[in-house]
Design an enzyme around this catalytic site. Structure first.
Site, PDB file in Angstrom:
ATOM      1  N   ASP A 248      40.815  46.651  35.766  1.00  0.00           N
ATOM      2  CA  ASP A 248      40.530  45.272  36.325  1.00  0.00           C
ATOM      3  C   ASP A 248      39.801  44.644  35.261  1.00  0.00           C
ATOM      4  OD1 ASP A 248      40.488  43.876  39.250  1.00  0.00           O
ATOM      5  OD2 ASP A 248      38.505  43.477  38.134  1.00  0.00           O
TER       6      ASP A 248
ATOM      7  N   HIS B  75      45.928  48.686  43.900  1.00  0.00           N
ATOM      8  CA  HIS B  75      45.170  48.280  42.770  1.00  0.00           C
ATOM      9  C   HIS B  75      44.177  49.138  42.329  1.00  0.00           C
ATOM     10  CE1 HIS B  75      42.979  45.318  40.012  1.00  0.00           C
ATOM     11  NE2 HIS B  75      41.851  45.618  40.924  1.00  0.00           N
TER      12      HIS B  75
ATOM     13  N   HIS C  81      40.485  34.715  44.380  1.00  0.00           N
ATOM     14  CA  HIS C  81      38.914  34.878  44.072  1.00  0.00           C
ATOM     15  C   HIS C  81      38.721  34.357  42.534  1.00  0.00           C
ATOM     16  CE1 HIS C  81      40.921  38.539  42.884  1.00  0.00           C
ATOM     17  NE2 HIS C  81      40.021  38.627  42.073  1.00  0.00           N
ATOM     18  N   TRP C  82      40.004  34.477  41.543  1.00  0.00           N
ATOM     19  CA  TRP C  82      39.897  33.863  40.208  1.00  0.00           C
ATOM     20  C   TRP C  82      39.247  32.489  40.137  1.00  0.00           C
ATOM     21  CZ3 TRP C  82      43.550  35.765  35.938  1.00  0.00           C
ATOM     22  CH2 TRP C  82      43.452  37.036  35.680  1.00  0.00           C
TER      23      TRP C  82
ATOM     24  N   TYR D 159      33.842  35.421  35.649  1.00  0.00           N
ATOM     25  CA  TYR D 159      35.196  34.749  35.876  1.00  0.00           C
ATOM     26  C   TYR D 159      35.107  33.310  35.402  1.00  0.00           C
ATOM     27  CZ  TYR D 159      36.817  38.368  38.888  1.00  0.00           C
ATOM     28  OH  TYR D 159      37.348  39.702  39.404  1.00  0.00           O
TER      29      TYR D 159
END
Length: 304
Positions: free
Chosen positions: A110, A277, A155-156, A216
């Site tokens: 991730d 994931h 969420h990005w 981010y």
């Protein structure tokens, strides 16, 4: 109350670069592997993989990225370079140097995979090989946004908003937000460990919330500047690269993972893992076996 207990045989170490302290656990004996976690986790995510790598004859370094876990969480800057992957990668290179490792394998899941990607480009003399878990490159993700990506990875875009709205909303119920990142992302393998989950909750304090939003924002800004510059210059990863992905994850369902990475790295091996994931927690034995084999040095490959 459930408490996290790290795998036995690991010792805690720290390093500092430009006044930012990086926390890590180290154990084992043999060729070194740096393990970098993702969002919203900490180095505790490797609790099932690290013992198997040690048993396979490796030294493992489980590090908290800046802004996460028990590492420092410096204030961000308007340009978000403080949490750019270039800076986060340099932290980890300094950590490994402080431990005496001039060359090493790096494995990232991730967000950690994005740091590993940048490290392999910026410090090729340090990175012997690199493994990236359940990601395709950040630039490729942003260049291929569609409804499915925007829904699965909303969420990005939320965390990258240039305001304090993400922080305000998450801080209203941090536990609910954190647990929502795991909900529905499991394909029936090993269950999440409650001790590790408690550690993620413990570390997801207001400073981490703010730092992770900065992470981010950097990904949507300065990191893309660096990535596009590499693409324009034809610069790719020269070290051997292993891509592992969850067959049930968004990445696994949506991309030809090996084909994508072949545009960003010279030598690519790849393999699917029966998981979603969080493959290191859901299918740790399969992941550990793949990493132990890939990270084993060749006869001519030095590690220190």
């Amino acid at each position: 109350m459930t408490t996290y207990h790290p795998p036995p045989g690991l010792r805690r170490v720290e390093s500092s670069r430009d006044g930012v302290r990086i926390n890590a656990l180290v154990g084992g004996d043999g060729p070194p592997i740096l393990l970098l976690h993702g969002y919203p986790q900490t180095s505790a995510m490797w609790h099932r993989v690290a013992p198997e790598l040690i048993a396979a004859g490796h030294t493992v370094v489980l590090a908290d990225l800046r802004g996460y876990g028990d590492s420092d969480k410096p204030a961000d800057t308007p340009s978000h370079t403080t949490y750019g992957k270039r800076v986060m990668a340099a932290d980890q290179v300094a950590l490994m140097r402080s431990l005496g490792f001039a060359r090493f394998a790096v494995v990232g899941h991730d967000r950690g995979a994005r740091v590993a990607h940048r490290m392999a480009l910026d410090s090729p003399e340090r990175v012997r090989c690199v493994a990236v878990l359940d990601v395709v490159p950040t630039l490729h993700m942003f260049d291929n946004v569609d409804r499915a990506m925007a829904s699965s990875y909303f969420h990005w875009f939320f965390l990258a908003l240039e305001s304090d709205l993400p922080e305000r909303l998450i801080l209203a119920d941090t536990d609910a937000w954190l647990r929502s990142r795991f909900a529905g992302r499991h394909a029936g393998g090993a269950p999440f460990d409650e001790g590790a989950m408690a550690e993620y909750v413990r570390c997801f304090d207001p400073a981490t919330v703010r730092a992770s939003c900065a992470d981010y924002r950097a990904a949507a800004g300065i990191d893309l500047v660096h990535d596009r510059g590499d693409r324009e210059r034809g610069r790719v990863i020269e070290a051997p690269l292993l891509a592992l992905w969850g067959t049930h994850s968004y990445v696994g369902r949506s991309f030809d993972v090996p084909d994508v990475w072949r545009s960003y790295a010279r030598h690519v091996d790849a393999a699917p893992i029966e998981a979603d994931h969080y493959l290191c927690e859901e299918a740790p034995h399969e992941v550990a076996r793949a990493l132990a084999s890939f990270c084993r040095p060749t006869e001519s490959g030095g590690t220190r």
